[in-house]
Structures are given as C-alpha cells and as structure tokens.
Design a protein around this motif. Structure first.
Motif, PDB file in Angstrom:
ATOM      1  N   ASN A   6     -17.186   2.406  -8.145  1.00 20.64           N
ATOM      2  CA  ASN A   6     -16.349   2.898  -7.057  1.00 20.64           C
ATOM      3  C   ASN A   6     -14.917   3.120  -7.570  1.00 20.64           C
ATOM      4  O   ASN A   6     -14.604   2.857  -8.730  1.00 20.64           O
ATOM      5  CB  ASN A   6     -16.361   1.926  -5.871  1.00 20.64           C
ATOM      6  N   ARG A   7     -14.088   3.557  -6.657  1.00 22.81           N
ATOM      7  CA  ARG A   7     -12.713   3.922  -7.047  1.00 22.81           C
ATOM      8  C   ARG A   7     -11.907   2.701  -7.433  1.00 22.81           C
ATOM      9  O   ARG A   7     -11.102   2.748  -8.368  1.00 22.81           O
ATOM     10  CB  ARG A   7     -12.048   4.640  -5.868  1.00 22.81           C
ATOM     11  N   GLN A   8     -12.151   1.568  -6.798  1.00 21.16           N
ATOM     12  CA  GLN A   8     -11.371   0.369  -7.101  1.00 21.16           C
ATOM     13  C   GLN A   8     -11.674  -0.123  -8.517  1.00 21.16           C
ATOM     14  O   GLN A   8     -10.803  -0.635  -9.222  1.00 21.16           O
ATOM     15  CB  GLN A   8     -11.675  -0.734  -6.081  1.00 21.16           C
ATOM     16  N   GLU A   9     -12.930   0.038  -8.956  1.00 18.83           N
ATOM     17  CA  GLU A   9     -13.286  -0.366 -10.324  1.00 18.83           C
ATOM     18  C   GLU A   9     -12.559   0.491 -11.361  1.00 18.83           C
ATOM     19  O   GLU A   9     -12.123  -0.009 -12.411  1.00 18.83           O
ATOM     20  CB  GLU A   9     -14.794  -0.269 -10.523  1.00 18.83           C
ATOM     21  N   GLN A  58       0.833  -1.196   0.000  1.00 16.94           N
ATOM     22  CA  GLN A  58       0.000   0.000   0.000  1.00 16.94           C
ATOM     23  C   GLN A  58       0.874   1.256   0.000  1.00 16.94           C
ATOM     24  O   GLN A  58       0.546   2.257  -0.606  1.00 16.94           O
ATOM     25  CB  GLN A  58      -0.911  -0.002   1.213  1.00 16.94           C
ATOM     26  N   SER A  61       0.291  -3.468  -5.288  1.00 16.74           N
ATOM     27  CA  SER A  61      -0.480  -3.711  -4.065  1.00 16.74           C
ATOM     28  C   SER A  61      -0.203  -5.097  -3.484  1.00 16.74           C
ATOM     29  O   SER A  61      -0.720  -5.426  -2.415  1.00 16.74           O
ATOM     30  CB  SER A  61      -1.979  -3.559  -4.354  1.00 16.74           C
ATOM     31  N   ILE A  83      -9.623   1.820 -10.785  1.00 22.52           N
ATOM     32  CA  ILE A  83      -8.229   1.361 -10.766  1.00 22.52           C
ATOM     33  C   ILE A  83      -8.079   0.071 -11.558  1.00 22.52           C
ATOM     34  O   ILE A  83      -7.141  -0.098 -12.359  1.00 22.52           O
ATOM     35  CB  ILE A  83      -7.753   1.176  -9.308  1.00 22.52           C
ATOM     36  N   ASP A  84      -9.024  -0.845 -11.378  1.00 21.10           N
ATOM     37  CA  ASP A  84      -8.942  -2.114 -12.119  1.00 21.10           C
ATOM     38  C   ASP A  84      -9.072  -1.874 -13.633  1.00 21.10           C
ATOM     39  O   ASP A  84      -8.392  -2.550 -14.423  1.00 21.10           O
ATOM     40  CB  ASP A  84     -10.044  -3.049 -11.630  1.00 21.10           C
TER      41      ASP A  84
END
Length: 868
Positions: A88-91, A5, A109, A93-94
């Motif tokens: 969301n933010r993770q989507e 992280q 990560s 990033i992915d």
C-alpha cells in the motif's frame, strides 16, 4: 485535518514521482521473491523444447517429465500467490522514510505532545518541522531488493536462463511445436519446410564459403574437390539421390540412404528424387597448377658474392611453398687443369624460396637471396630451376636458367690461385696431390710483396703440411676435405682483403675520389659509381673491424674514454650515406662535401664497443689476459723464426734486411735484435732473451741464435704450464675443451722447441703455428665457459673484450654478438628475419583483438595491419 497531516501532505505531493517509483519497486520485489521458482521452471521447459530434447527421449519419459514440470509450476504458482501481498501507499512512504536520515516523513506526521501553548516550545517545534521538511525535499526513489541468493543458493534460476540462451542460439522455436506429435495415438502431421538438406563445402585452401544446397539455383559452379553432404529427414525410400559428379565406382551406398557424402571430381548433374526434390547442373572448376618465372637479367651479385635472383609466382588460390635447385651443367664445364678429373658425386643445391610474410600469395614477386661463394661449384656453369607448389600438391616449374653459379670474385692473384686450388680439391679428392704441388710451387721462395703478411705465409705452410700429410697417409676423408677447404677459404679472404689498415686505406681512397669528383663537377653517372664504391669500401671496412675484434681483440682490463668511443648503428650509417648522395643529386656540393668530411671523421673514430666491467678482475679474466700475452709472445717468437728462415735462403742479407723482412729490428713481435744486441720486443719474455752473435753468415745461424729461440720457446712453454695450473675451476664441456686445447698447445710448443734445437726452422714454424691455433681455441672455449658460469650474475663477464674478440659483447656497429666464430648474429640469418617478422605480426593481431585496450592504441594497431 491535524497540523502534522497539513505539513506532510504538500511534501508528499512534491515527492509523488519518487514515491511512485518506490511503490513500483516494492511490487517488483515481492513478485520476484514470490514467483522466481515458477518462471525458472517455465524457462527450463521452453529451453528443452527449443533444443528438441523431447525428440531424443522416449514418449513415456517426456510425459513423466512434463507432468512433473506442470505440477511443480502449479505448486509454486499457488505458493507464490499466497505469499504475495500487494504493497500500500504507507509502505512506500515508510520505505522512503527509512532511507532518509532522521526519518523526516514520520516526523512531519507527528504532533507536539509536550509544551503545547508555550511560545518558546512551539517555536522550537516549528523549527524542527522546517528542518524535517528540508530533509524530506531531498528524498529519492529507493531501489528494490531483487537479490535471490539466500532463496536460491544453488543458482538454479541462472541454470535455466543459460539453457534458454543456448536454445535461442542453436535451437529453433519451431521445434517446440513437434511436442504435439508425441502424444499417444496422435496422428502424424506433415512438417512444414524441407524434408531434406544439402551442403557443398569447397576445399579449405580455397577460403570459399560453403553453399546451402536448398538455396541454390539450377546451375552450380564450385571448385573441383568440393565435398557434398546430403541428409534425408523422412522414411527410407521416400527420397533418393542420383549424381554423376563424383565418378565413384566403389563403396557405393544405396541411393536412399538418409545421409550421403561424396566429392565433386568432374562436371555432371546432381538430383534428389521425391516430394519437393530438385536437380542441379554442376560445373567443377579445376584447380590450376601454380607457375613461377625468373628473368636472368634480374640477377644481382654484391661484391662479397651474395646473389639476389628476383622471381614471380602465381596460383589461383595461393602458393604454399617453393624451392630453387642448382644443378651442375657438366657438359658446359671447361674441363681443364684440375677439372679434367671426373668429379666426386655431389647433390644439387636446393634452397627454399622465400614466401611473402603479409598479403596474398596468389600473385607476388620476391627475390632469392643467398651467398654460395664457398660452394664447390662457385663460378661453374649451373642450371637454376625454380619450383613452386600449392595446397593441392600441384607443382609448377620455371624454365631452366643457364648461368655461372654467382659467387665472390677474388682480384688478388695469389688469393685467386688459392681459391682455384680449393675448387680443385672440392671437385675431386684425387686432385689433392696436385693441389699440394701447386701450393708448394706458389709458396716456394715467394717474391717480395706476394704475401700480405707473415701470418698469411704461415697459414699456407700449415695448410700445405696438413694436406701433404693426409695425402701421403691416404687420410683425406669428407671431414678433412671440408676442413682444408675452409682453411683455404680463410686464407684467400686474408690475402684478398688484407687487414684493417688495407680496408681503411681503400675507404679513404674512395672518399678522396668522390670528393675530387664533386670538386671537378663530374657527371651524375660518375658520382653514382663513386658513391657505390664508397658504400662497398665502407662495408668492407666495417667487416674488417668486426673480424679484427673477433681475431685479436683488446685486453679486458683497459678503460677507454667515453669521448674517444663512438658506436654506429647500421641504419644511421646508411642514412648518412643516403644524405650525402641526396645532397649531390640536388647539386648542393658544398653541403655534401661537409657531410662527407663528417662521415670520414666518424669512420676513423669508430671504436669497437666494449662492455664496462667491475674495477677488480676475476680469476677467469686474469687467466684470459695471461693467455693473450702468451699468444702475443708466441706470435713474436714465430715471426722471428720466420725471418731467420728467410735469412738462411738469403746469405747476402745484412742485419736482418732480407727480402720480406720488416725493418732492421724485425718489426712488431720482435724477440731478439738482428743487429747483434739483445732487444726486448713484444714477443720476448722478460729475462728470457739470450744474448748471442747475430751474424747471418751461412753456417752460423744454427748455433747461438737457434739455441736462444729454443730457450725462449721453453720458457714460454713453462709460462703456459703455470697458467694452466692457475686456471679457475670451470666445469662443463666448454671448460674441458679449453683444457684440452691448452694441452694441445703445450705439446705443439714442446715440438717447436725440439725442432729449434735440431735447427729445423721450417718444422718449428709449423709447430708454433699449431700452438697459436690451439691457444686461440683454448681462449675461445675458456671465454664460453666463463660466460656460462657468469650467466644470471649481473655485473660479471662484461669487462671482457677478450683478445680473440670472439667473446666481445658488441661488434663495431654496437650490435650484440649472439655467438662465437661463425655465428652470423641475430639479424643476418634470413630465416630469423622472417620468423621474427611473423611473430611481430601475430602479436599485433592478438593485441588488436583485445577490446579492453584504449581506442587510440587499437586504431594504431589496425593501421599497422592495414599497412603490412
């Protein structure tokens, strides 16, 4: 915070902008996928309302369709809301990580699972993370997937969008508000804006814009003939129309009709009575008649009879067309000699006036160019009247101009006499007998030098014999009259212009006079006159070269050296003479003299351009060469018969040295020597010459010599029959015409042989002349048939420069000849020039409208349009 992280956090901070764009793209993608049916329905309903489709349908149908549209919109809105998930933010990033090679964001990560605590393993892991950081630094925003082709295979969203575009162009947003008036029990509302509309449309030929009547002030000025259209959008009786401009007395409708049309024919008033009505004072502008004028002083006539009459025309909206009419002024004709007879009825000469190709036609100047030298009224008093018309079928005419019909003038006395008899023959058929007498008197025992050549004399004899036969048998019809007139014209041209040698001598003499004037320091007026004389002589020489190529030609198998051939372009020739004149006007006489010498050398080296054919000769080419040889032999035989006929009328002549004979041996085309020895000239068939006594004493010429000519004529007839049998199989009308012409030549040769055996040299010469004419026709038709059969076969038919020249590919100026005898070529007919110019302008306009062309080309095309 873990090591992974810790490494990913600073990377994401640096990628904040592309990460935000990727996240926004995800939102747009899910909104489009979830709600595209909803906005398609909304767009389709809006388009229908803006187009006013609800006003055309029944109220019940509008309510049903509106209810279904509302239910569909509610259903797809609920379904879209259920399917829509906020990313969301993770989507984000992915999504961004999936677009990078090796998924570096996911790698940053991760944590080391194996070898932790081992120095080498940890060093390798750190190197791997540094490599992933470098890759992550190159990340960019990922574009959303907005494609709906799988969800909307029929393209319904595009149909709705197209309807909205059409509604925005042709509909109105205000019309959508009228849907509230369709409710059951709704109270009608007074519409805002006009409840009537009107337009005034001027005639199309005026090119004036239409007027919107609602925007006009109290006074209106429009062209007479304008059409008024008025529409009343309220109940019948609320409005009425009153007008005094149309002058209508029939087919009058009610003043309260919801749609009215009429034409403005005069000044008056136009009024619409009712709420918001209006009144106008209308002034009708009459269409002025066109007018045209010509000045007799502007008439120019060239040496060959071509006239150029300048004129000016104008009209308020443009001239559509015009014509020039020449009418014989019978009262002004000097009624002497052949003109004392009442003339045969003849229609006036009507010519179309040339119109400008570019620019406006409201006011212009042009010139009527025509050659009327061959018309029966040549040099007779006529009245010229010009008439033009406009689009309203109004006409305007000029004042009648009194003039002698411009035509070519003949300065040779014999040529002028022939033209006078041609005029008398065309004046009235009853003059035919008088014309025969005059021609017989002119050609009887002609003086030395009266005829330029034996050919001219023979032509006159053939014309005289033909016309005499027609008169005696009362067979002079309009067709035969025209044929005789054309033959007389050709004879006069031959007598006036002579052959190529005469034209060359005239050109050389003009060059010498100009050169001498420059050496002696002549005045500018004298030099300009001599320069114009040189131009005219040069044009005459070039015309003679063309006619020589058409009449005589050269053998198709000849090979000419390229250095001995020179093809001149008419424009180059004109520029060269302009350069000479410019040098003289500037006083640079030495340079002008040198340019004149170069010009003279170029003209004398001029050669008729010939097509380069194949090494071998086709059967058609061999047949053409054989017929050309037969024609030359027949010419030689005819010349010798003519000389023998002259010697009969000059018993004192010795050894063929009678008046009009060409040398002791008969000159070109000799058959048998006049010196008593057998000679083989160009006109003798090998082996066919017969020796015999050539004494010219009276009473001895009808024996051995005439018998020798008859035998040679028979041999020539047999040679023609052999050539006919060996003709290639050429089908079509031209092939049949060639065979018919050769058959006619054979019959004429048989008649010549019989006349020679009967010691009738005059009849024999006439028959021989008919044979030569038929041979020329046969060769012309054979050349046409060969050209038709060779069409589309490259390399064939180009080795021909056929002996009549009618079939040559080029004239002395290098221009292609588009036809045979009588064809003026593609650049001499005025109609073709105007037509071609119009086609070029249309093509330039078409190309200038193609925006895909390079800008530099479009700029060039626009400059062309501005200029022309």
């Amino acid at each position: 915070m873990s090591q992974g992280q810790t490494r990913l956090t600073p990377v994401l901070k640096r990628l904040r902008r592309p990460l935000s764009l990727t996240w926004a793209g995800l939102i747009a993608e899910r909104v489009v996928h979830a709600f595209w049916p909803l906005w398609s329905i909304v767009i389709a309903v809006a388009a229908a309302l803006m187009l006013g489709l609800h006003e055309l349908a029944q109220v019940e149908a509008v309510w049903i369709i509106g209810t279904l549209a509302a239910m569909g919109a509610f259903y797809f809105a609920f379904k879209g809301a259920m399917r829509f998930l906020w990313p969301n933010r993770q989507e984000a990033i992915d999504r961004m990580d999936a677009a990078l090679p090796g998924h570096p964001l996911a790698a940053l990560s991760d944590q080391q699972a194996i070898g932790e605590g081992d120095a080498g393993s940890e060093q390798l892991w750190r190197a791997h993370l540094r490599r992933m950081e470098d890759r992550a630094a190159t990340a960019k925003a990922v574009e959303p997937d907005l494609k709906l082709s799988r969800r909307d295979p029929f393209g319904l969203r595009y149909v709705a969008l197209l309807g909205l575009v059409v509604a925005m162009l042709f509909g109105s947003v205000w019309r959508a508000g009228t849907v509230t008036q369709l409710g059951v029990g709704a109270v009608p509302q007074v519409t805002s804006g006009p409840t009537w509309e009107g337009w005034i449309e001027p005639p199309a030929y005026t090119n004036l814009p239409s007027l919107y009547l609602n925007d006009q002030e109290d006074s209106i000025r429009v062209p007479q003939g304008s059409r008024v259209t008025i529409r009343l959008y309220t109940d019948v009786g609320d409005f009425s129309v009153a007008e005094t401009v149309s002058g209508r007395t029939e087919d009058l409708g009610a003043a309260t009709d919801t749609e009215q049309e009429f034409v403005i024919n005069s000044d008056g008033t136009l009024r619409i009575d009712g709420p918001g009505g209006k009144e106008w004072t209308v002034t009708a502008i009459p269409d002025a008649s066109p007018n045209v004028a010509a000045n007799p002083a502007d008439l120019e006539v060239t040496f060959d009879g071509q006239m150029s009459q300048a004129f000016e025309a104008r009209d308020d909206y443009g001239v559509e067309g015009g014509k020039a009419t020449f009418t014989l002024d019978l009262a002004a004709v000097d009624r002497r000699h052949g003109l004392t007879t009442e003339p045969d009825p003849r229609e006036p000469i009507v010519l179309d006036l040339p119109m400008p190709i570019t620019g406006g036609r409201d006011e212009f100047s042009e010139a009527l160019i025509e050659n009327l030298s061959e018309h029966p009224w040549a040099h007779l008093p006529v009245t010229l009247k010009l008439e033009v018309s406009d689009a309203a079928d109004q006409t305007g005419a000029s004042e009648a101009l009194l003039m002698d019909l411009p035509a070519r003038r003949f300065f040779d006395p014999l040529a002028a006499s022939v033209i006078e008899q041609r005029r008398d023959l065309l004046w009235a058929k009853s003059n035919a007998k008088r014309v025969v007498q005059m021609l017989r008197a002119v050609s009887h025992v002609p003086e030395d030098g009266l005829f330029r050549s034996d050919t001219a004399y023979l032509r006159m004899r053939v014309i005289l014999r033909r016309l005499d036969t027609l008169v005696r048998h009362d067979g002079l019809t309009d067709e035969t009259q025209a044929e005789i007139a054309e033959a007389l014209w050709d004879l006069a041209i031959l007598l006036e212009d002579g052959d190529i040698g005469d034209a060359l001598e005239r050109m050389r003499a003009a060059q010498e006079r100009l050169s001498e004037a420059m050496r002696n320091g002549a005045s500018e007026e004298e030099i300009a006159r001599l320069m114009q004389e040189l131009r005219d002589a040069t044009q005459d020489y070039l015309r003679q070269r063309t006619q020589q190529a058409q009449r005589e030609g050269e053998q198709g198998g000849q090979q000419q050296q390229a250095e001995n051939m020179q093809t001149l372009d008419q424009q180059d020739l004109q520029e060269m003479m302009d350069r000479i004149q410019e040098l003289m006007e500037q006083g640079r006489f030495a340079e002008a003299q040198q340019a004149l010498e170069e010009f003279q050398q170029m003209m004398e080296n001029l050669q008729v351009t010939q097509g380069q054919g194949q090494n071998g000769e086709s059967p058609g080419q061999q047949a053409m060469e054989g017929l050309a040889e037969t024609l030359r032999n027949q010419q030689g035989l005819t010349d010798e018969a003519f000389r023998d006929l002259q010697e009969q009328f000059n018993p004192g002549a010795q050894a063929g040295e009678s008046e009009g004979n060409e040398g002791r041996n008969g000159g070109q085309g000799q058959g048998q020597s006049h010196e008593g020895t057998q000679g083989q000239g160009e006109g003798q068939e090998p082996g066919s010459g017969q020796g015999g006594d050539s004494q010219t004493a009276e009473g001895q010429q009808g024996g051995g010599l005439a018998e020798s000519l008859a035998d040679r004529q028979r041999a020539l007839r047999q040679e023609l029959q052999r050539q006919q049998d060996g003709l290639p199989n050429l089908g079509g009308e031209t092939g049949d015409a060639a065979r018919d012409s050769l058959d006619r030549a054979g019959r004429a040769m048989d008649g010549a042989e019989d006349a020679l055996r009967g010691d009738d040299l005059a009849e024999a010469i006439d028959r021989q002349a008919e044979a030569m004419e038929a041979l020329r026709d046969g060769m012309r038709n054979l050349g046409e048939a060969m050209a038709e059969n060779n069409e589309g076969q490259p390399g064939q038919g180009q080795a021909q420069s056929e002996s009549l020249g009618q079939f040559g590919e080029r004239d002395p100026l290098g221009r292609s000849q588009r036809g045979l005898a009588g064809d003026q070529g593609e650049f001499t007919a005025r109609d073709d020039i105007y037509r071609r110019a119009g086609e070029l302008l249309d093509e330039i306009r078409r190309r200038s409208g193609e925006t895909r062309r390079p800008e530099i080309e479009l700029d060039y095309l626009r400059r062309l349009l501005d200029r022309f």
